[in-house]
Design a protein around this motif. Structure first.
Motif, short mmCIF file in Angstrom:
data_model
loop_
_atom_site.label_atom_id
_atom_site.label_comp_id
_atom_site.label_asym_id
_atom_site.label_seq_id
_atom_site.Cartn_x
_atom_site.Cartn_y
_atom_site.Cartn_z
N ILE B 85 0.87 -1.13 0.12
CA ILE B 85 -0.01 -0.11 -0.04
C ILE B 85 0.96 1.26 0.10
N SER B 86 1.90 1.18 0.66
CA SER B 86 2.79 2.52 0.92
C SER B 86 3.62 2.66 -0.30
N GLN B 87 3.98 1.59 -1.10
CA GLN B 87 4.48 1.84 -2.23
C GLN B 87 3.62 2.52 -3.19
N ALA B 88 2.52 2.14 -3.36
CA ALA B 88 1.36 2.79 -4.28
C ALA B 88 1.17 4.10 -3.90
N LEU B 89 1.31 4.51 -2.48
CA LEU B 89 0.73 5.75 -2.07
C LEU B 89 2.08 6.68 -2.12
N ALA B 90 3.45 6.45 -2.07
CA ALA B 90 4.08 7.30 -2.23
C ALA B 90 4.06 8.01 -3.52
N PRO B 91 4.21 7.68 -4.75
CA PRO B 91 4.08 8.75 -5.57
C PRO B 91 2.76 9.63 -5.73
N MET B 92 1.53 9.08 -5.32
CA MET B 92 0.43 9.61 -5.32
C MET B 92 0.62 10.79 -4.22
N ALA B 93 1.19 10.66 -3.08
CA ALA B 93 1.29 11.41 -2.10
C ALA B 93 2.17 12.88 -2.65
N ARG B 94 3.15 12.52 -3.26
CA ARG B 94 4.06 13.39 -3.83
C ARG B 94 3.59 14.37 -4.84
N ILE B 95 2.52 13.72 -5.71
CA ILE B 95 1.86 14.57 -6.63
C ILE B 95 0.83 15.59 -5.87
N ALA B 96 0.39 14.83 -4.96
CA ALA B 96 -0.52 15.77 -4.08
C ALA B 96 -0.05 16.84 -3.14
N GLY B 97 1.33 16.80 -3.22
CA GLY B 97 1.90 17.83 -2.53
C GLY B 97 2.38 17.60 -0.99
N PHE B 98 2.36 16.24 -0.76
CA PHE B 98 2.81 15.98 0.79
C PHE B 98 4.11 15.34 0.85
N ASP B 99 4.96 15.98 1.66
CA ASP B 99 6.21 15.23 2.03
C ASP B 99 5.99 13.93 2.64
N MET B 100 6.32 12.93 2.25
CA MET B 100 5.93 11.43 2.91
C MET B 100 7.22 10.98 3.33
N THR B 101 7.24 10.27 4.60
CA THR B 101 8.16 9.54 5.15
C THR B 101 7.85 8.05 5.38
N VAL B 102 8.44 7.23 5.17
CA VAL B 102 8.05 5.67 5.31
C VAL B 102 8.94 5.19 6.51
N ILE B 103 8.38 4.80 7.25
CA ILE B 103 9.04 3.95 8.67
C ILE B 103 8.90 2.56 8.95
#
Lengths: 109, 230
Positions: B85-103
């Motif tokens: 899920i996080s792999q799919a979320l990463a590019p979408m979050a970036r496009i939507a303008g969020f700085d994303m961190t995965v832990i």
């Protein structure tokens, strides 16, 4: 989602310049109409020598804002500048994108 | 504006706290309004709108023009779990303008190959969150399914007032989680803020679809959040 994380963001630069004893003016986009290159709230900061950092239009009117800012720094009174399309009035610096912007220029005290 | 005011504003911004700089466009005088402070009658509604939308604007009051320049911290999305899920979320979050961190402390999951271009920390959440604390402009989504990894950051997110807190798992899984969080000392009100099952109800079933549902719910939480007046 905002510009606050940009390295060397204009307001941080303005604070640093003021700390070095330089005259500083801050120009801020306060209103836009139509397609404007930089959103409301964008800053250009200028020092007494005409050095500047940031942008209010992506390059179209910065030169004019810098010279107005130098006047504002010597007079002390803030000004509101308006820039529009450059077609009708030849003396006017214009925005190639066809938008219109209002820029507030003030001296940092 | 004077230099002191600029310093105060920059301090708020560096500390990731929301603030509005109110400038009188006539004489250039200004003041700082921190989130939660009362703006007074003339600006109350406009200030609240600005805090919620992040949009700066000119406001007229008592025949004078004022510019309300709102400075919101950039929104972050912290995802616990380096899963599909996080792999799919990463590019979408970036496009939507969020700085994303995965832990994710599980090094088999947390590999750069699976998460190129994303801040990825192969550490336990408690170590990371001690270094980089959560705040009101951060969303947290816990998606490992593993209480050992998810529970602590969920507790931190609720205590830090993250604008969004979501946890993956069925209603049954969540009921057990609620019990565990109670044992950690959280009350029902706080626990009730967790979005679970996670994501807007769009009938998502694949990991990518669940990622869309999570991102949509995070955006809704950010844009519809109420600004509490202290």
């Amino acid at each position: 989602m905002n510009d606050t994380q940009e390295p060397l963001d204009p307001l941080t630069v303005a604070e640093r310049w003021a700390g070095e004893g330089r005259d500083v003016a801050i120009a801020t986009v306060v209103e836009t109409w139509g397609s404007a290159p930089r959103p409301v709230g964008s800053h250009l900061v200028i020092d007494g020598e005409g050095n500047f950092h940031g942008s209010v239009s992506g390059g179209c009117v910065e030169g004019a804002v810098v010279s107005e800012a130098i006047d504002v720094m010597s007079e002390g009174r803030p000004r509101v500048l308006e820039f529009g399309v450059a077609d009708e009035t030849a003396w006017q610096v214009g925005l190639s994108c066809g938008g219109r912007i209002r820029v507030f220029v003030e001296k940092l005290r | 504006m004077d230099t002191d005011l600029l310093k105060q504003l920059n301090e708020e911004r560096q500390a990731r706290r929301a603030a509005i700089l109110i400038t009188d466009l006539g004489d250039g005088s200004g003041r700082l309004l921190r989130e939660g402070e009362s703006a007074g009658d003339a600006f109350g509604d406009a200030a609240e709108r600005a805090f919620r939308s992040g949009k700066s604007a000119v406001v007229e009051a008592d025949g004078r023009d004022y510019f309300l320049n709102v400075h919101l911290p950039p929104a972050r999305l912290v995802v616990i779990g380096a899963v599909h899920i996080s792999q799919a979320l990463a590019p979408m979050a970036r496009i939507a303008g969020f700085d994303m961190t995965v832990i994710d402390p599980r090094t088999a999951f947390a590999t750069q190959e699976r998460f190129s271009g994303v801040e990825l920390l192969a550490e336990w959440p408690d170590e990371v969150l001690e270094r980089v604390p959560l705040d009101a402009y951060t969303a947290l989504a816990a998606v490992t399914h593993d209480p050992k990894i998810d529970d602590f950051p969920l507790k931190c997110a609720l205590e830090a007032g993250c604008f969004y807190v979501g946890a993956l798992g069925s209603r049954k899984t969540h009921a057990k989680r609620v019990e565990r969080l109670k044992e950690l000392g959280l009350d029902d009100n706080r626990i009730g803020r967790i979005s679970a099952p996670i994501g807007l109800d769009i009938g998502a079933s694949s990991p990518s679809e669940i990622a869309v549902a999570i991102l949509a719910e995070v955006i809704a939480a950010l844009r519809k959040r109420q600004v509490a007046v202290r």
